[in-house]
Design an enzyme around this catalytic site. Structure first.
Site, PDB file in Angstrom:
ATOM      1  N   ASP A 204      -0.992   8.912  18.376  1.00  0.00           N
ATOM      2  CA  ASP A 204      -1.695   9.285  19.619  1.00  0.00           C
ATOM      3  C   ASP A 204      -0.831  10.243  20.438  1.00  0.00           C
ATOM      4  O   ASP A 204      -1.337  11.203  21.023  1.00  0.00           O
ATOM      5  CB  ASP A 204      -2.009   8.021  20.437  1.00  0.00           C
ATOM      6  CG  ASP A 204      -2.865   7.045  19.644  1.00  0.00           C
ATOM      7  OD1 ASP A 204      -3.838   7.487  19.022  1.00  0.00           O
ATOM      8  OD2 ASP A 204      -2.535   5.847  19.627  1.00  0.00           O
TER       9      ASP A 204
ATOM     10  N   HIS B 239      -4.475   1.286  20.648  1.00  0.00           N
ATOM     11  CA  HIS B 239      -4.736   2.303  19.634  1.00  0.00           C
ATOM     12  C   HIS B 239      -6.172   2.200  19.107  1.00  0.00           C
ATOM     13  O   HIS B 239      -6.397   1.903  17.932  1.00  0.00           O
ATOM     14  CB  HIS B 239      -3.717   2.191  18.481  1.00  0.00           C
ATOM     15  CG  HIS B 239      -3.967   3.216  17.418  1.00  0.00           C
ATOM     16  ND1 HIS B 239      -3.794   4.568  17.620  1.00  0.00           N
ATOM     17  CD2 HIS B 239      -4.434   3.098  16.149  1.00  0.00           C
ATOM     18  CE1 HIS B 239      -4.122   5.220  16.526  1.00  0.00           C
ATOM     19  NE2 HIS B 239      -4.528   4.362  15.618  1.00  0.00           N
TER      20      HIS B 239
END
Ligand SMILES: NC(=O)C1=CN([C@@H]2O[C@H](COP(=O)(O)OP(=O)(O)OC[C@H]3O[C@@H](n4cnc5c(N)ncnc54)[C@H](O)[C@@H]3O)[C@@H](O)[C@H]2O)C=CC1
Ligand SMILES: O=C([O-])CC(=O)C(=O)O
Length: 355
Positions: free
Chosen positions: A192, A219
């Site tokens: 990310d 996530h």
């Protein structure tokens, strides 16, 4: 060279290469290589579980290139002999050894300093990460039972999805075994951050290597919360840019799943991100100062038991967990949404073990 000595060397090499005596067995060459790793080349012992998969293979390749690694164990339930033979020919320092099937899990884990886990099924178009829970929860549970038994002091980098639930599962398994050290269990959210750096750099028109975007929360979807107000170097975005960037970072995984059209999810960028994160963990283990990365960890930053934020990595793992810092209104709204989904995913993981 004396002819007897030469014959002995050739015998040793052919014993190593002969199919009946292949990689999975203790050959004398391998033993000597391991001795070299133990005695000579300083470094850490790293195991990759799920090493034959889409992430596992490039991750194994990149870890074999990491000078901090002296021993690299490659474990999977399929295909490790081939992957190990292939990677073991690279002329870098780490000694590689393969392990196949659950009966070899304990040998793969024993003595390791760092365990990286990309084992488990990936998404197909139309699926959420949570749709992977039913299969991956059991895989992570089995692996973590092995870790608790064979290398309870190792740092664990957990990649298998859904990370928001698999990390709580791992914690519960370790608690049950009496080995839980919250500092040593890290859910990998580095991809990310890697994506956020890339997309923000595109908007700013700068080199992504010069950009640092904190990404907090978890996530999956809205739990992925980029803090665009804290980008380094300091910069500002219009409301439109903020909306575009936040959505693109949150949907980065889905973008790849759709582009791969049934052939899996991010593997190459994930291997890159996993190695970036594992290298940071190893530098922390070595005692380097000031190693800070984002990870999904046991946390008191919010009221949730787990949360991703910046952590300082050291000899003991995640030695310090940083607060989120000042958030703008857009981020405060995002945080509330993220926490709601995260709470459910965390509880789902905990209940899977406590049921
Ligand atoms: N944390 C993150 O940012 C990301 C996580 N992922 C997740 O990583 C996982 C792996 O993805 P891919 O490598 O693309 O999948 P893959 O299917 O290509 O590879 C997975 C590997 O795990 C192995 N495996 C299955 N059960 C196992 C067990 N019990 N023990 C050891 N190995 C086992 C399989 O044999 C296979 O080689 C998925 O759950 C995926 O969603 C993927 C991308 C990013
Ligand atoms: O999207 C997926 O399923 C894989 C993943 O976690 C990512 O690429 O961020």
């Amino acid at each position: 060279m004396q002819s007897t000595e030469a014959n002995q060397r050739i015998a040793r090499i052919s014993a190593h290469l002969h199919p009946s005596n292949h990689q999975m067995e203790e050959s004398s060459i391998l033993k000597r290589a391991e001795c070299r790793a133990k005695g000579g080349a300083p470094g850490f012992k790293v195991a990759i579980l799920g090493a034959a998969g889409g992430i596992g293979q490039p991750l194994s390749l990149l870890m074999k290139m990491n000078p901090l690694v002296s021993v690299l164990h490659l474990y999977d339930v399929v295909n490790t002999p081939g992957v190990t033979a292939d990677i073991s020919h690279m002329d870098t320092g780490a000694v590689v050894k393969g392990f196949l099937g659950q009966q070899q899990l304990e040998s793969a884990l024993t003595g390791m300093d760092l365990i990286i886990i990309p084992a488990g099924v990936p998404r197909k178009p139309g699926m959420t990460r949570d749709d992977l829970f039913n299969i991956n929860a059991g895989i992570v549970k089995t692996i973590c039972e092995g870790i608790a038994k064979c290398c309870p002091n190792a740092i664990v980098n957990l990649i298998s999805n859904p990370v928001n639930s698999t990390v709580p599962i791992a914690a519960e398994v370790f608690k049950k075994a009496g080995t839980y050290d919250p500092k040593k269990l890290l859910g990998v959210t580095m991809l990310d951050v890697v994506r956020a750096n890339t997309f923000v750099a595109e908007v700013l028109g700068v080199d992504p290597r010069d950009v640092d975007v904190p990404v907090v929360g978890g996530h999956a979807g809205v739990t992925i919360l980029p803090l665009l107000s804290q980008v380094k170097p300091p910069c500002s975005f219009t409301a439109e840019e903020t909306e575009y960037l936040t959505k693109r970072i949150q949907d980065g995984g889905t973008e790849v799943v759709q582009a791969k059209a049934g052939a899996g999810s991010a593997t190459l960028s994930m291997a890159y991100a996993a190695v970036k994160f594992a290298d940071a963990c190893l530098r922390g283990l070595r005692g380097d100062a000031g190693i800070v990365e984002c990870a999904f960890v046991s946390s008191a930053v919010t009221e949730l038991p787990f949360f991703a934020s910046k952590v300082r990595l050291g000899r003991a793992g995640a030695e310090e967990i940083y607060q989120l810092g000042p958030l703008n209104e857009y981020e405060r709204v995002g945080l509330e949404k993220a926490k709601k989904e995260l709470a459910a995913s965390i509880q789902k993981g905990i209940s899977f073990i406590r049921k």
